[in-house]
Design a protein around this motif. Structure first.
Motif, PDB file in Angstrom:
ATOM      1  N   PRO A 170     -14.587 -40.994  11.261  1.00 46.07           N
ATOM      2  CA  PRO A 170     -13.300 -41.163  11.947  1.00 46.07           C
ATOM      3  C   PRO A 170     -12.919 -42.641  11.997  1.00 46.07           C
ATOM      4  CG  PRO A 170     -14.790 -39.778  13.228  1.00 46.07           C
ATOM      5  CD  PRO A 170     -15.610 -40.379  12.129  1.00 46.07           C
ATOM      6  N   GLU A 171     -11.633 -42.925  11.935  1.00 47.09           N
ATOM      7  CA  GLU A 171     -11.178 -44.309  11.910  1.00 47.09           C
ATOM      8  C   GLU A 171     -11.579 -45.074  13.163  1.00 47.09           C
ATOM      9  OE1 GLU A 171      -7.097 -44.908  10.994  1.00 47.09           O
ATOM     10  OE2 GLU A 171      -7.166 -43.737   9.133  1.00 47.09           O
ATOM     11  N   ASN A 172     -11.673 -44.364  14.300  1.00 42.94           N
ATOM     12  CA  ASN A 172     -11.940 -45.068  15.549  1.00 42.94           C
ATOM     13  C   ASN A 172     -13.397 -45.523  15.703  1.00 42.94           C
ATOM     14  OD1 ASN A 172     -13.073 -42.552  15.949  1.00 42.94           O
ATOM     15  ND2 ASN A 172     -12.213 -42.244  17.994  1.00 42.94           N
ATOM     16  N   VAL A 173     -14.268 -45.196  14.738  1.00 40.17           N
ATOM     17  CA  VAL A 173     -15.648 -45.678  14.815  1.00 40.17           C
ATOM     18  C   VAL A 173     -15.894 -46.842  13.853  1.00 40.17           C
ATOM     19  CG1 VAL A 173     -16.444 -43.374  15.458  1.00 40.17           C
ATOM     20  CG2 VAL A 173     -16.662 -44.135  13.071  1.00 40.17           C
ATOM     21  N   ILE A 174     -14.891 -47.187  13.051  1.00 42.98           N
ATOM     22  CA  ILE A 174     -15.011 -48.302  12.106  1.00 42.98           C
ATOM     23  C   ILE A 174     -14.671 -49.602  12.836  1.00 42.98           C
ATOM     24  CG2 ILE A 174     -14.231 -49.294   9.939  1.00 42.98           C
ATOM     25  CD1 ILE A 174     -15.767 -46.687   9.626  1.00 42.98           C
ATOM     26  N   PRO A 175     -15.544 -50.603  12.809  1.00 43.48           N
ATOM     27  CA  PRO A 175     -15.254 -51.874  13.484  1.00 43.48           C
ATOM     28  C   PRO A 175     -13.949 -52.494  12.982  1.00 43.48           C
ATOM     29  CG  PRO A 175     -17.551 -51.801  12.810  1.00 43.48           C
ATOM     30  CD  PRO A 175     -16.886 -50.601  12.187  1.00 43.48           C
ATOM     31  N   LYS A 176     -13.195 -53.085  13.910  1.00 39.93           N
ATOM     32  CA  LYS A 176     -11.927 -53.729  13.543  1.00 39.93           C
ATOM     33  C   LYS A 176     -12.158 -55.049  12.822  1.00 39.93           C
ATOM     34  CE  LYS A 176      -9.507 -50.515  15.557  1.00 39.93           C
ATOM     35  NZ  LYS A 176      -8.768 -49.521  14.738  1.00 39.93           N
ATOM     36  N   ASP A 177     -13.241 -55.731  13.175  1.00 35.16           N
ATOM     37  CA  ASP A 177     -13.554 -57.030  12.578  1.00 35.16           C
ATOM     38  C   ASP A 177     -14.226 -56.807  11.227  1.00 35.16           C
ATOM     39  OD1 ASP A 177     -14.415 -59.546  11.863  1.00 35.16           O
ATOM     40  OD2 ASP A 177     -15.222 -60.044  13.833  1.00 35.16           O
ATOM     41  N   VAL A 178     -13.592 -57.309  10.165  1.00 38.65           N
ATOM     42  CA  VAL A 178     -14.130 -57.117   8.815  1.00 38.65           C
ATOM     43  C   VAL A 178     -15.520 -57.730   8.667  1.00 38.65           C
ATOM     44  CG1 VAL A 178     -13.093 -59.217   7.857  1.00 38.65           C
ATOM     45  CG2 VAL A 178     -13.550 -57.282   6.360  1.00 38.65           C
ATOM     46  N   ASN A 179     -15.824 -58.752   9.480  1.00 39.00           N
ATOM     47  CA  ASN A 179     -17.153 -59.366   9.420  1.00 39.00           C
ATOM     48  C   ASN A 179     -18.248 -58.410   9.880  1.00 39.00           C
ATOM     49  OD1 ASN A 179     -16.308 -61.985   8.500  1.00 39.00           O
ATOM     50  ND2 ASN A 179     -15.484 -62.343  10.546  1.00 39.00           N
ATOM     51  N   ASN A 180     -17.850 -57.381  10.621  1.00 44.26           N
ATOM     52  CA  ASN A 180     -18.815 -56.366  11.043  1.00 44.26           C
ATOM     53  C   ASN A 180     -18.858 -55.190  10.075  1.00 44.26           C
ATOM     54  OD1 ASN A 180     -19.493 -57.803  13.387  1.00 44.26           O
ATOM     55  ND2 ASN A 180     -17.802 -56.909  14.541  1.00 44.26           N
ATOM     56  N   CYS A 181     -18.138 -55.335   8.958  1.00 37.78           N
ATOM     57  CA  CYS A 181     -18.131 -54.308   7.902  1.00 37.78           C
ATOM     58  C   CYS A 181     -18.636 -54.890   6.593  1.00 37.78           C
ATOM     59  CB  CYS A 181     -16.721 -53.750   7.723  1.00 37.78           C
ATOM     60  SG  CYS A 181     -16.014 -52.980   9.190  1.00 37.78           S
ATOM     61  N   GLY A 182     -19.583 -55.803   6.689  1.00 36.04           N
ATOM     62  CA  GLY A 182     -20.145 -56.420   5.493  1.00 36.04           C
ATOM     63  C   GLY A 182     -19.185 -57.342   4.771  1.00 36.04           C
ATOM     64  N   GLY A 183     -18.075 -57.724   5.438  1.00 36.98           N
ATOM     65  CA  GLY A 183     -17.103 -58.625   4.827  1.00 36.98           C
ATOM     66  C   GLY A 183     -16.151 -57.963   3.854  1.00 36.98           C
ATOM     67  N   LEU A 184     -16.233 -56.643   3.703  1.00 38.35           N
ATOM     68  CA  LEU A 184     -15.355 -55.924   2.770  1.00 38.35           C
ATOM     69  C   LEU A 184     -14.165 -55.358   3.529  1.00 38.35           C
ATOM     70  CD1 LEU A 184     -17.936 -53.953   0.580  1.00 38.35           C
ATOM     71  CD2 LEU A 184     -16.953 -56.223   0.180  1.00 38.35           C
ATOM     72  N   LEU A 185     -12.970 -55.610   3.013  1.00 40.56           N
ATOM     73  CA  LEU A 185     -11.751 -55.128   3.648  1.00 40.56           C
ATOM     74  C   LEU A 185     -11.666 -53.609   3.579  1.00 40.56           C
ATOM     75  CD1 LEU A 185      -9.141 -57.637   2.145  1.00 40.56           C
ATOM     76  CD2 LEU A 185     -10.174 -57.726   4.424  1.00 40.56           C
ATOM     77  N   SER A 186     -10.918 -53.023   4.508  1.00 40.51           N
ATOM     78  CA  SER A 186     -10.672 -51.580   4.468  1.00 40.51           C
ATOM     79  C   SER A 186      -9.561 -51.248   3.482  1.00 40.51           C
ATOM     80  CB  SER A 186     -10.306 -51.060   5.855  1.00 40.51           C
ATOM     81  OG  SER A 186      -9.129 -51.686   6.338  1.00 40.51           O
ATOM     82  N   SER A 187      -8.666 -52.221   3.221  1.00 41.37           N
ATOM     83  CA  SER A 187      -7.539 -51.981   2.312  1.00 41.37           C
ATOM     84  C   SER A 187      -7.008 -53.313   1.810  1.00 41.37           C
ATOM     85  CB  SER A 187      -6.426 -51.209   3.036  1.00 41.37           C
ATOM     86  OG  SER A 187      -5.359 -50.909   2.155  1.00 41.37           O
ATOM     87  N   ILE A 188      -6.478 -53.305   0.599  1.00 41.87           N
ATOM     88  CA  ILE A 188      -5.888 -54.513   0.030  1.00 41.87           C
ATOM     89  C   ILE A 188      -4.800 -54.111  -0.947  1.00 41.87           C
ATOM     90  CG2 ILE A 188      -7.537 -54.640  -1.890  1.00 41.87           C
ATOM     91  CD1 ILE A 188      -7.454 -57.686  -1.644  1.00 41.87           C
TER      92      ILE A 188
END
Length: 285
Positions: free
Chosen positions: A93-111
């Motif tokens: 679910p989208e609400n469990v994905i961290p908002k800060d990209v640095n907490n997602c391995g530095g990979l953007l969710s969209s570009i």
């Protein structure tokens, strides 16, 4: 080392670091305020350096819009999958994905990308070949899965993007006949929030870089840049870092300049004291 062929610029930077610019050095910087923003300093040619993320995002969006008038723009979304036993392979679910990209391995969710988009690598791909975090270049080709010529549906990840890097020495053994290097999506695993567990993200390791923040440029060397030195510069040492990314004073244009920021203690006293301490330690070894 970055400015080793420009002794006057080295002296300027050293004095700026401790808030002791001479009148002549301040005048030299002021002269860079009046260089026309055309030719090699035009929009989309020279990298723009801003102090805030909001300014960077605004400029990158504007340049993307301009580029879309000439080249088709694609929305590319990350593929997120759970790595927990009970939910393995499912999209979280989208609400469990961290908002800060640095907490997602530095990979953007969209570009949003297209041919001629200016980008920066945000992952070390091959250090021995210079494919490191901070390397900058321009997308020249996009390769879609199954030899297709176009994206099948919005958000689909390409098989690779082919980048011509600004530094010709990058990836000498990896270049194709056009001098481009393929960069495929990479994977990272991060901790989701709300107790969801581990999530694997597959995404292109890129960000747009027509403009970048000073923070993102640490460790990067540029031949030329247009730098914003207005009142929004807030962190101690930020102006020094921005100017020192460029090889020579002739490679710099200042789009805005607040002289008080250059003269009113632009350094961090504690950081400068630590640098002095470490240098003294080295000299005593």
């Amino acid at each position: 080392m970055r400015q080793r062929n420009d002794a006057d610029f080295i002296d300027l930077l050293n004095n700026l670091r401790v808030g002791e610019l001479t009148t002549a050095q301040l005048q030299l910087l002021c002269e860079r305020r009046h260089v026309p923003l055309d030719g090699e300093f035009a929009d989309g040619v020279a990298v723009r350096i801003f102090p805030t993320i909001r300014q960077v995002d605004f400029y990158n969006d504007r340049m993307s819009d301009e580029n879309s008038k000439l080249h088709k723009t694609y929305v590319v979304n990350a593929v997120d999958e759970s790595r927990e036993v009970a939910t393995y392979g499912r999209r979280p679910p989208e609400n469990v994905i961290p908002k800060d990209v640095n907490n997602c391995g530095g990979l953007l969710s969209s570009i949003k990308i297209s041919v001629e988009s200016r980008i920066m690598l945000r992952r070390n791909i091959d250090v021995s070949q210079g494919l490191v975090n901070g390397a900058m270049g321009i997308i020249k080709k996009i390769k879609w899965p199954a030899l297709r010529r176009d994206q099948l549906e919005e958000g689909e990840l390409p098989e690779a993007v082919y980048i011509k890097f600004d530094d010709d020495s990058i990836g000498l053994r990896l270049k194709d006949s056009d001098g481009c290097i393929p960069i495929p999506p990479v994977c990272t695993t991060f901790q989701a929030v709300k107790g969801y567990g581990d999530v694997e993200r597959r995404m292109l390791p890129l960000i747009l870089s027509w403009a970048v923040t000073v923070h993102k440029l640490q460790g990067t060397t540029l031949e030329r840049a247009v730098i914003d030195l207005d009142k929004k510069n807030f962190a101690k040492g930020q102006i020094y870092v921005a100017l020192s990314r460029v090889r020579s004073i002739e490679g710099i244009v200042l789009s805005d300049l607040d002289a008080n920021k250059l003269l009113n203690r632009p350094h961090d006293d504690r950081a400068l004291a630590e640098i002095t301490r470490l240098r003294n330690l080295r000299s005593n070894i």
